[in-house]
Write an enzyme that holds these catalytic residues in place. Structure first.
Site: not given
Length: 131
Positions: A10-13, A15
């Site tokens: 995932t990314d920082a959010a 997602v």
């Protein structure tokens, strides 16, 4: 093929990072071929054949999130002389998150040129496509 979304996916959010959908599809194609009786390592060492992505078209339809339980579906749309077209979906339950179309070429690794699919593979894949 089941896939669990881990923190590293995932990314920082939280997602799923977009490129990871391609990785999930790659793994699913490898496992699909293995289930059909063709292991890529054996093709590499015994016949000096490999598979390369010639082109990919993807639609990102909804966001996958950290810890989601996903599954990847794989099917062959078309068999050609030295290539095949896979259609794949990454899904969360019945919801399609990603839909992709991959043109995969069979390559003679010594000559680094396209080469026809092996006859036994073509026969087995034709049976699976008809099923």
């Amino acid at each position: 093929m089941p896939v669990r979304v881990y923190y590293e996916d995932t990314d920082a959010a939280g997602v799923i990072y977009y490129a990871n959908y391609l990785r999930y599809c790659e793994r699913a194609r490898t496992e699909w071929l293995r289930a059909a009786g063709f292991e890529q390592q054996a093709l590499l060492t015994e016949q000096r054949l490999g598979f390369v992505v010639r082109s990919v078209a993807g639609d990102y339809l909804s966001a996958g999130m950290l810890d989601d339980a996903l599954h990847v579906t794989t099917g062959v749309e078309t068999l050609r002389g030295a290539s095949m077209v896979f259609v794949q979906k990454v899904m969360r339950g019945d919801e399609v998150l990603f839909r992709g179309r991959f043109v995969i070429a069979c390559v003679d690794l010594d000559r680094k040129r396209p080469t026809p699919l092996p006859a036994d593979m073509r026969q087995k894949l034709e049976e699976l496509v008809k099923a």
